[in-house]
Design an enzyme around this catalytic site. Sequence first.
Site, PDB file in Angstrom:
ATOM      1  N   THR A  77       0.852  -1.277  -0.109  1.00  0.00           N
ATOM      2  CA  THR A  77      -0.149  -0.026  -0.144  1.00  0.00           C
ATOM      3  C   THR A  77       0.705   1.272  -0.054  1.00  0.00           C
ATOM      4  O   THR A  77       1.803   1.441   0.671  1.00  0.00           O
ATOM      5  CB  THR A  77      -0.930   0.165   1.173  1.00  0.00           C
ATOM      6  N   HIS A 133      -2.217   6.143 -14.655  1.00  0.00           N
ATOM      7  CA  HIS A 133      -2.971   4.945 -13.925  1.00  0.00           C
ATOM      8  C   HIS A 133      -4.309   5.060 -14.324  1.00  0.00           C
ATOM      9  O   HIS A 133      -4.812   5.823 -14.823  1.00  0.00           O
ATOM     10  CB  HIS A 133      -2.604   5.190 -12.288  1.00  0.00           C
ATOM     11  N   LYS A 137      -7.755   4.802  -8.763  1.00  0.00           N
ATOM     12  CA  LYS A 137      -6.632   4.942  -7.718  1.00  0.00           C
ATOM     13  C   LYS A 137      -6.799   6.205  -7.103  1.00  0.00           C
ATOM     14  O   LYS A 137      -7.258   7.392  -7.525  1.00  0.00           O
ATOM     15  CB  LYS A 137      -5.338   5.066  -8.602  1.00  0.00           C
TER      16      LYS A 137
HETATM   17  N1  LIG Z   1       3.310  -2.067  -4.397  1.00  0.00           N
HETATM   18  C1  LIG Z   1       2.834  -2.440  -5.380  1.00  0.00           C
HETATM   19  O1  LIG Z   1       3.380  -3.073  -6.263  1.00  0.00           O
HETATM   20  C2  LIG Z   1       1.296  -2.082  -5.849  1.00  0.00           C
HETATM   21  C3  LIG Z   1       0.801  -1.194  -4.815  1.00  0.00           C
HETATM   22  N2  LIG Z   1      -0.668  -0.686  -4.944  1.00  0.00           N
HETATM   23  C4  LIG Z   1      -1.119  -0.057  -3.744  1.00  0.00           C
HETATM   24  O2  LIG Z   1      -1.968  -0.876  -3.207  1.00  0.00           O
HETATM   25  C5  LIG Z   1      -3.319  -0.289  -2.785  1.00  0.00           C
HETATM   26  C6  LIG Z   1      -4.369  -0.884  -2.842  1.00  0.00           C
HETATM   27  O3  LIG Z   1      -4.628  -0.883  -4.302  1.00  0.00           O
HETATM   28  P1  LIG Z   1      -6.039  -1.462  -4.821  1.00  0.00           P
HETATM   29  O4  LIG Z   1      -5.825  -2.975  -4.358  1.00  0.00           O
HETATM   30  O5  LIG Z   1      -6.002  -0.929  -6.277  1.00  0.00           O
HETATM   31  O6  LIG Z   1      -6.938  -0.744  -3.981  1.00  0.00           O
HETATM   32  P2  LIG Z   1      -8.644  -1.318  -3.808  1.00  0.00           P
HETATM   33  O7  LIG Z   1      -9.458   0.025  -3.465  1.00  0.00           O
HETATM   34  O8  LIG Z   1      -9.130  -2.153  -5.060  1.00  0.00           O
HETATM   35  O9  LIG Z   1      -8.356  -2.332  -2.393  1.00  0.00           O
HETATM   36  C7  LIG Z   1      -8.195  -1.882  -1.335  1.00  0.00           C
HETATM   37  C8  LIG Z   1      -8.943  -2.986  -0.432  1.00  0.00           C
HETATM   38  O10 LIG Z   1      -8.709  -2.685   0.983  1.00  0.00           O
HETATM   39  C9  LIG Z   1      -9.950  -2.718   1.879  1.00  0.00           C
HETATM   40  N3  LIG Z   1      -9.674  -1.795   2.879  1.00  0.00           N
HETATM   41  C10 LIG Z   1      -9.401  -0.586   3.063  1.00  0.00           C
HETATM   42  N4  LIG Z   1      -9.383  -0.149   4.236  1.00  0.00           N
HETATM   43  C11 LIG Z   1      -9.116  -1.580   4.800  1.00  0.00           C
HETATM   44  C12 LIG Z   1      -8.677  -1.740   6.288  1.00  0.00           C
HETATM   45  N5  LIG Z   1      -8.399  -1.088   7.454  1.00  0.00           N
HETATM   46  N6  LIG Z   1      -8.513  -3.277   6.597  1.00  0.00           N
HETATM   47  C13 LIG Z   1      -8.722  -4.143   5.530  1.00  0.00           C
HETATM   48  N7  LIG Z   1      -9.039  -3.759   4.199  1.00  0.00           N
HETATM   49  C14 LIG Z   1      -9.246  -2.427   3.980  1.00  0.00           C
HETATM   50  C15 LIG Z   1     -11.061  -1.828   0.739  1.00  0.00           C
HETATM   51  O11 LIG Z   1     -12.344  -2.335   1.303  1.00  0.00           O
HETATM   52  C16 LIG Z   1     -10.685  -2.611  -0.702  1.00  0.00           C
HETATM   53  O12 LIG Z   1     -11.186  -3.853  -0.670  1.00  0.00           O
HETATM   54  C17 LIG Z   1      -2.693   1.209  -3.100  1.00  0.00           C
HETATM   55  O13 LIG Z   1      -2.241   1.992  -2.122  1.00  0.00           O
HETATM   56  C18 LIG Z   1      -2.242   0.909  -4.554  1.00  0.00           C
HETATM   57  O14 LIG Z   1      -1.580   2.193  -4.898  1.00  0.00           O
HETATM   58  C19 LIG Z   1      -1.352  -1.203  -6.179  1.00  0.00           C
HETATM   59  C20 LIG Z   1      -0.757  -1.929  -7.085  1.00  0.00           C
HETATM   60  C21 LIG Z   1       0.712  -2.426  -6.857  1.00  0.00           C
HETATM   61  O1  LIG Z   2      -2.668   1.903  -7.390  1.00  0.00           O
HETATM   62  C1  LIG Z   2      -2.129   1.340  -8.266  1.00  0.00           C
HETATM   63  O2  LIG Z   2      -2.636   0.776  -9.130  1.00  0.00           O
HETATM   64  C2  LIG Z   2      -0.623   1.293  -8.292  1.00  0.00           C
HETATM   65  N1  LIG Z   2      -0.023   1.587  -7.299  1.00  0.00           N
HETATM   66  C3  LIG Z   2       1.351   1.748  -6.707  1.00  0.00           C
HETATM   67  C4  LIG Z   2       1.958   3.293  -6.885  1.00  0.00           C
HETATM   68  O3  LIG Z   2       1.162   4.178  -6.247  1.00  0.00           O
HETATM   69  O4  LIG Z   2       3.011   3.202  -7.266  1.00  0.00           O
HETATM   70  C5  LIG Z   2       2.203   0.847  -7.589  1.00  0.00           C
HETATM   71  C6  LIG Z   2       1.517   0.724  -8.925  1.00  0.00           C
HETATM   72  O5  LIG Z   2       2.103   1.902  -9.726  1.00  0.00           O
HETATM   73  C7  LIG Z   2       0.125   0.351  -9.203  1.00  0.00           C
END
Ligand SMILES: NC(=O)C1=CN([C@@H]2O[C@H](COP(=O)(O)OP(=O)(O)OC[C@H]3O[C@@H](n4cnc5c(N)ncnc54)[C@H](O)[C@@H]3O)[C@@H](O)[C@H]2O)C=CC1
Ligand SMILES: O=C(O)C1=N[C@H](C(=O)O)C[C@H](O)C1
Length: 245
Positions: A77, A133, A137
């Site tokens: 996250t 993105h 997001k």
């Molecule tokens: N490090 C990486 O490679 C990547 C990081 N991300 C990051 O991951 C995060 C999530 O992205 P997505 O899955 O696209 O978002 P999303 O909104 O689809 O999923 C987040 C989930 O977490 C749940 N949630 C929210 N607060 C919560 C809590 N306190 N406890 C448990 N569950 C909770 C929501 O209800 C939702 O189901 C973002 O910050 C994004 O930027 C996304 C893609 C890749």
């Molecule tokens: O929210 C996303 O989708 C992603 N979040 C991460 C970021 O904020 O860098 C990683 C990737 O870009 C996808």
Amino acid sequence: MIRVSVLGAGGRMGTEVVRALKGAQDMQTALLLGPDDDPSSINPSNTDVAVDFTSPDAVLGNTLTLIGQGVHAVIGTTGWTKERLDQVRQALDGHAGLSVFIAPNFAISAVLANRFAAMAARYFESAEVVELHHPDKVDAPSGTALGTASAIAEARRQAGMGPMPDATQQPDPSRGRVVDGVHVHAVRLRGLNAHEEVLMGNPGEQLTIRADSFERVSFMPGVLLAVRRAGSIPGLTVGLDHYLF
Ligand SMILES: NC(=O)C1=CN([C@@H]2O[C@H](COP(=O)(O)OP(=O)(O)OC[C@H]3O[C@@H](n4cnc5c(N)ncnc54)[C@H](O)[C@@H]3O)[C@@H](O)[C@H]2O)C=CC1
Ligand SMILES: O=C(O)C1=N[C@H](C(=O)O)C[C@H](O)C1
């Protein structure tokens, strides 16, 4: 078997992580938590490693809870600042052997793009970062782009370079967010997933470094690697490059 709990299990990334865990021979899913569940239900009797893909609002609290529970954390996250990372470091004091691993991006293409940008930064007068993105997001600029901008800025500092040329007469939002002297631009567009372009320029030449994650499966080898390596570097570690290079 490594017992893995997932916070945010119902989200876009959480769903993909659960699928990847089910396909991994050496892992089993433990607790799968959503926003209404209590993160302190995760503890060493049910979980070896907890993976967090929730939201920038929730992640610090979750991480501090996991540390309190004595469970290794792998965090994807975004929403991290220096101050928030310091809180994690402080919380880890007195928890010898426990690890918190945070990666702004688990895709090899993005990790390499970041590294190439840092390598190239000293050779170019100008550098800007454009991240693109999907429009669902919640944060901008992306955690990845913030990291890339900081890496470029650090490389420029080490090379003794000054500010980049820019004749814009007053700060204007159209120039994006300035992160450590590097302009970062965020595009949100239906049809995109996760993409980043680093533009570098000199008189008469330009270098473009681009990473594209077309599907979330691209993040999974990095997530599984981090789960397998949990505990191998005690304390706080930020960035998949620590496990790759
Ligand atoms: N490090 C990486 O490679 C990547 C990081 N991300 C990051 O991951 C995060 C999530 O992205 P997505 O899955 O696209 O978002 P999303 O909104 O689809 O999923 C987040 C989930 O977490 C749940 N949630 C929210 N607060 C919560 C809590 N306190 N406890 C448990 N569950 C909770 C929501 O209800 C939702 O189901 C973002 O910050 C994004 O930027 C996304 C893609 C890749
Ligand atoms: O929210 C996303 O989708 C992603 N979040 C991460 C970021 O904020 O860098 C990683 C990737 O870009 C996808």
